[in-house]
Design a protein around this motif. Sequence first.
Motif, PDB file in Angstrom:
ATOM      1  N   VAL A   3       7.847  -6.872  -6.886  1.00 26.41           N
ATOM      2  CA  VAL A   3       7.432  -8.226  -6.536  1.00 26.41           C
ATOM      3  C   VAL A   3       5.928  -8.247  -6.309  1.00 26.41           C
ATOM      4  O   VAL A   3       5.353  -7.293  -5.765  1.00 26.41           O
ATOM      5  N   GLU A   4       5.306  -9.329  -6.754  1.00 26.17           N
ATOM      6  CA  GLU A   4       3.876  -9.536  -6.575  1.00 26.17           C
ATOM      7  C   GLU A   4       3.666 -10.628  -5.540  1.00 26.17           C
ATOM      8  O   GLU A   4       4.181 -11.748  -5.686  1.00 26.17           O
ATOM      9  N   LEU A   5       2.912 -10.305  -4.481  1.00 31.16           N
ATOM     10  CA  LEU A   5       2.661 -11.232  -3.386  1.00 31.16           C
ATOM     11  C   LEU A   5       1.166 -11.469  -3.235  1.00 31.16           C
ATOM     12  O   LEU A   5       0.346 -10.611  -3.596  1.00 31.16           O
ATOM     13  N   ASN A   6       0.825 -12.627  -2.643  1.00 33.34           N
ATOM     14  CA  ASN A   6      -0.571 -12.845  -2.286  1.00 33.34           C
ATOM     15  C   ASN A   6      -0.793 -12.421  -0.836  1.00 33.34           C
ATOM     16  O   ASN A   6       0.112 -11.879  -0.173  1.00 33.34           O
ATOM     17  N   ALA A   7      -1.981 -12.678  -0.313  1.00 33.12           N
ATOM     18  CA  ALA A   7      -2.322 -12.218   1.034  1.00 33.12           C
ATOM     19  C   ALA A   7      -1.456 -12.863   2.110  1.00 33.12           C
ATOM     20  O   ALA A   7      -1.277 -12.292   3.194  1.00 33.12           O
ATOM     21  N   ASP A   8      -0.902 -14.056   1.824  1.00 36.68           N
ATOM     22  CA  ASP A   8      -0.030 -14.744   2.772  1.00 36.68           C
ATOM     23  C   ASP A   8       1.434 -14.364   2.594  1.00 36.68           C
ATOM     24  O   ASP A   8       2.318 -15.005   3.174  1.00 36.68           O
ATOM     25  N   LEU A   9       1.672 -13.354   1.776  1.00 37.11           N
ATOM     26  CA  LEU A   9       3.028 -12.872   1.467  1.00 37.11           C
ATOM     27  C   LEU A   9       3.858 -13.924   0.749  1.00 37.11           C
ATOM     28  O   LEU A   9       5.086 -13.947   0.861  1.00 37.11           O
ATOM     29  N   ALA A  29      -5.075  -2.772   2.410  1.00 40.04           N
ATOM     30  CA  ALA A  29      -4.342  -3.400   1.314  1.00 40.04           C
ATOM     31  C   ALA A  29      -4.210  -4.898   1.523  1.00 40.04           C
ATOM     32  O   ALA A  29      -4.434  -5.689   0.603  1.00 40.04           O
ATOM     33  N   ARG A  30      -3.885  -5.297   2.738  1.00 42.39           N
ATOM     34  CA  ARG A  30      -3.626  -6.711   3.000  1.00 42.39           C
ATOM     35  C   ARG A  30      -4.909  -7.535   3.052  1.00 42.39           C
ATOM     36  O   ARG A  30      -4.874  -8.751   2.831  1.00 42.39           O
ATOM     37  N   SER A  31      -6.037  -6.903   3.347  1.00 47.13           N
ATOM     38  CA  SER A  31      -7.292  -7.653   3.456  1.00 47.13           C
ATOM     39  C   SER A  31      -8.130  -7.604   2.180  1.00 47.13           C
ATOM     40  O   SER A  31      -9.200  -8.212   2.116  1.00 47.13           O
ATOM     41  N   SER A  32      -7.654  -6.918   1.160  1.00 46.57           N
ATOM     42  CA  SER A  32      -8.469  -6.700  -0.028  1.00 46.57           C
ATOM     43  C   SER A  32      -8.600  -7.932  -0.914  1.00 46.57           C
ATOM     44  O   SER A  32      -9.518  -8.015  -1.728  1.00 46.57           O
ATOM     45  N   LEU A  54      -0.629  -7.875  -3.951  1.00 54.86           N
ATOM     46  CA  LEU A  54       0.186  -6.877  -3.266  1.00 54.86           C
ATOM     47  C   LEU A  54       1.479  -6.700  -4.058  1.00 54.86           C
ATOM     48  O   LEU A  54       2.187  -7.680  -4.325  1.00 54.86           O
ATOM     49  N   TYR A  55       1.785  -5.465  -4.412  1.00 57.11           N
ATOM     50  CA  TYR A  55       3.012  -5.174  -5.149  1.00 57.11           C
ATOM     51  C   TYR A  55       3.935  -4.332  -4.276  1.00 57.11           C
ATOM     52  O   TYR A  55       3.553  -3.263  -3.783  1.00 57.11           O
ATOM     53  N   LEU A  56       5.156  -4.839  -4.075  1.00 58.83           N
ATOM     54  CA  LEU A  56       6.172  -4.144  -3.297  1.00 58.83           C
ATOM     55  C   LEU A  56       7.383  -3.883  -4.187  1.00 58.83           C
ATOM     56  O   LEU A  56       7.571  -4.552  -5.210  1.00 58.83           O
ATOM     57  N   PRO A  57       8.250  -2.942  -3.798  1.00 60.66           N
ATOM     58  CA  PRO A  57       9.514  -2.791  -4.517  1.00 60.66           C
ATOM     59  C   PRO A  57      10.303  -4.099  -4.500  1.00 60.66           C
ATOM     60  O   PRO A  57      10.315  -4.823  -3.494  1.00 60.66           O
TER      61      PRO A  57
END
Length: 375
Positions: free
Chosen positions: A352-358, A40-43, A47-50
């Motif tokens: 929340v929507e995050l990029n690869a760098d969180l 998930a993190r390398s794709s 990234l979607y988290l609660p």
Amino acid sequence: MTCLKGQFLTPDGFLLGTVTVAPQGRIAAVEGVPQSEAQARSSGLPLYLPGFIDTHVHGGGGADTMEGGEAVRQLARTHARHGTTSLLATTMTAPLDDIRAALQALAPACATRGAQEARVLGVHLEGPYISPGRLGAQPDYVKPLALSELLALHALAPIRLITLAPELPGHLAVIPDLVAQGMRVQIGHSNGGYEDGVAALQAGAHGFTHLFNAMSALHHREPGMVGAALAHADHAELIPDLIHVHPGAIRTALRAIPRLFCVTDSTSASGMPDGEYRLGRHTVTKCLGGVRLADGTLAGSTLTMDQALRNLVNALGLSLADASRRCSTYAADYLGLNDRGRIAVGAHADVVELNADLRLQATYVEGERIECHAG
């Protein structure tokens, strides 16, 4: 219908797929194929988290909870831009007239969420039922707890969580009554010892307010309130700004307390430049990433929940899934909210929507997209 595509952290782990949000702001469908966290993190995909849940928010964006009204809406907008989808507006120790006025003024924000705001779930009453020997940055307006007085405050705005010092006269006996009213009781700003903490938990207290801060410390012959938490608590708040608590102490708490969860203890200085701000009746100064009284005492923080998540992952080495639970799911469960803090069908679309760098890209509060501060 709104359709989000990317990598989603669900209760069953990461999925590569889609989440469909109904017009009413709840999740209608979650579809995808399982992924490892590394995948998930390398794709390179979002990234979607609660969405983050913060049970300890004094202020933000120049606004302080004790001002009530529009100030609470301002802090709710500020923290939404940092990924907080729901929060508890947190009061300061103050004369009862000040607390009454604050609760009356913030009640509308508890009843109705405005555009671009985090959901205000209710109130965290932090004082005045605390120890004068462990004020921290709280003003010295402490008083004994009278149940009738507290219920009158509860009638003004919903008190979801209350911090008290259990060693003070009458406090231990009233804990079951508070629990019966649906409040979570937290031990904090306490000079009591280990035995007081254990007795409070046995009486129905649920957790600890900003663990390690403003409570009696751990010593091998006098375990103190910290020792009671480490030995017996299932839940506790912790401020992971790496200023309030040393990383080594955080790691100790993570090993000892299964559902340790993060709070910001944020002040009106959060999201603002260095300078002077209000914290209840105090004037505090923001500089060097912290907030302090004139004598140097830490006075809340400038932490935001997106930075809390990054600190857990980057500084403390937690997995993203574990860090997410400590910024969201555990707090939701603690408050008895099974429709928040998780990406699942039927839950509120708090995401929340995050990029690869969180780094935060967007917040979705009950399906409403809010553009975020990426810093």
